[in-house]
Design a protein around this motif. Structure first.
Motif, short mmCIF file in Angstrom:
data_model
loop_
_atom_site.label_atom_id
_atom_site.label_comp_id
_atom_site.label_asym_id
_atom_site.label_seq_id
_atom_site.Cartn_x
_atom_site.Cartn_y
_atom_site.Cartn_z
N UNK A 1 91.39 4.88 -103.29
CA UNK A 1 92.51 4.75 -102.35
C UNK A 1 92.78 3.30 -101.99
N UNK A 2 91.79 2.46 -102.18
CA UNK A 2 91.92 1.05 -101.82
C UNK A 2 91.47 0.19 -103.00
N UNK A 3 91.85 -1.07 -102.98
CA UNK A 3 91.43 -2.00 -104.01
C UNK A 3 89.91 -2.14 -104.00
N UNK A 4 89.34 -2.40 -105.16
CA UNK A 4 87.88 -2.53 -105.26
C UNK A 4 87.36 -3.65 -104.37
N UNK A 5 88.12 -4.74 -104.26
CA UNK A 5 87.70 -5.84 -103.39
C UNK A 5 87.66 -5.40 -101.94
N UNK A 6 88.64 -4.62 -101.51
CA UNK A 6 88.65 -4.11 -100.14
C UNK A 6 87.42 -3.26 -99.88
N UNK A 7 87.12 -2.38 -100.81
CA UNK A 7 85.96 -1.50 -100.63
C UNK A 7 84.67 -2.30 -100.54
N UNK A 8 84.52 -3.32 -101.40
CA UNK A 8 83.30 -4.14 -101.35
C UNK A 8 83.20 -4.91 -100.04
N UNK B 1 87.54 -21.85 -112.81
CA UNK B 1 87.09 -21.84 -114.21
C UNK B 1 87.17 -20.43 -114.77
N UNK B 2 87.62 -20.34 -116.00
CA UNK B 2 87.72 -19.02 -116.65
C UNK B 2 86.35 -18.46 -117.00
N UNK B 3 85.31 -19.31 -117.00
CA UNK B 3 83.98 -18.84 -117.38
C UNK B 3 83.24 -18.17 -116.23
N UNK B 4 83.73 -18.33 -115.00
CA UNK B 4 83.06 -17.75 -113.83
C UNK B 4 83.85 -16.56 -113.31
N UNK B 5 83.20 -15.41 -113.22
CA UNK B 5 83.85 -14.20 -112.71
C UNK B 5 83.69 -14.15 -111.20
N UNK B 6 84.81 -14.15 -110.48
CA UNK B 6 84.77 -14.23 -109.01
C UNK B 6 84.06 -13.02 -108.41
N UNK B 7 84.29 -11.83 -108.95
CA UNK B 7 83.65 -10.63 -108.39
C UNK B 7 82.14 -10.68 -108.57
N UNK B 8 81.69 -11.19 -109.72
CA UNK B 8 80.24 -11.34 -109.95
C UNK B 8 79.64 -12.34 -108.98
N UNK B 9 80.33 -13.47 -108.80
CA UNK B 9 79.87 -14.45 -107.82
C UNK B 9 79.76 -13.83 -106.43
N UNK B 10 80.75 -13.03 -106.06
CA UNK B 10 80.75 -12.41 -104.74
C UNK B 10 79.52 -11.53 -104.55
N UNK B 11 79.24 -10.69 -105.52
CA UNK B 11 78.09 -9.80 -105.41
C UNK B 11 76.78 -10.55 -105.33
N UNK B 12 76.65 -11.60 -106.13
CA UNK B 12 75.40 -12.36 -106.14
C UNK B 12 75.24 -13.19 -104.86
#
Length: 271
Positions: free
Chosen positions: A162-169, A22-33
């Motif tokens: 140096x790395x993608x933000x997802x990699x760092x998280x 869904x375009x209404x859900x941000x995957x990175x936000x979901x990941x953090x929560x």
């Protein structure tokens, strides 16, 4: 996972996929929560047991989760967690393991949507190789007496810009909250999860010299044919592999010289 937990995790994966599509859900936000909920339930054992108690009605557990999380996370995350606690879990720890997997999957989905999933796969692999070859770095990242903030700062100095933000998280969560796993095991699990995002398997290819594009294509095609799935090659160079190549897919290992054995490996795997 086994039995009820495996079924519950499969259902949760489907719900996460629906949310991230869904375009209404941000995957990175979901990941953090989801990662925050993972930490909460890992820490609060009594709460985790209540939310996985088979003697309690699923709807009552879902309502409790909504009350606890409703003001702390987005509606999408609260609904996802509520759906998970409605399910039956074989062990209370399985719920936490599942939440952690969903958090990591959400971060990988964010990378995939940004067209960066291949980069994240490669960065996770390279980081694992760096850690395995640097005993001082590994000791610093796994030191139980070091604070999570200190480890996070060290990782920012290594990976920031140096790395993608997802990699760092992903790496930061693994290092600061290992939950009893070794660093190597955690990185391997993340690499496999990343490969699964494209329904691919991972082959770790170690050679004495870099493989040519033709050799990589031939090897990848041979492995994909025998395993029946697209294959992602993690390439590493080790001069100790004198004139040879080592290919590992899961627990299976194939050895042979670059010149003579690539074709043979392909024939053996296809037979």
């Amino acid at each position: 996972m086994h039995g009820a937990s495996r079924e519950a995790l499969a259902a949760a994966r489907e719900r996460l996929d629906a949310l991230t599509d869904s375009t209404s859900a941000d995957a990175a936000t979901l990941a953090g929560e989801l990662a925050a909920v993972t930490a909460l339930l890992h820490r609060e054992v009594s709460l985790r047991r209540v939310l996985t108690d088979p003697a309690q009605a699923g709807e009552a557990k879902a309502e409790l989760a909504q009350r606890l999380l409703g003001t702390q996370v987005s509606g999408a995350t609260a609904d996802l967690v509520a759906g998970m606690v409605r399910s039956r879990w074989s062990q209370s720890r399985d719920l936490v393991d599942a939440l952690e997997e969903l958090a990591n999957t959400a971060d990988l989905t964010a990378a995939q949507k940004a067209g960066r999933l291949d980069d994240v796969e490669d960065e996770l692999f390279r980081f694992g190789r760096i850690v395995s070859s640097n005993t001082e770095l590994r000791a610093a990242l796994t030191n139980r007496s070091a604070s999570a903030s200190a480890k996070g700062e060290l990782l920012r100095s290594l990976l920031g810009n140096r790395a993608d933000a997802s990699t760092e998280r992903l790496v930061t969560r693994l290092v600061t909250a290992p939950r009893g796993r070794s660093l190597e095991t955690g990185l391997e699990s993340l690499s496999k999860l990343a490969a699964d995002r494209r329904d691919r398997m991972v082959a770790v290819v170690t050679s004495a010299v870099p493989l040519s594009d033709t050799q990589k294509q031939r090897l990848g095609a041979a492995l994909a044919k025998v395993y029946g799935r697209p294959m992602h090659l993690n390439l590493d160079v080790d001069p100790e592999v004198v004139g040879g190549i080592r290919v590992q897919v899961g627990d299976e290992v194939i050895n042979g010289s670059i010149a003579d054995r690539l074709e043979e490996a392909g024939r053996r795997m296809a037979s």
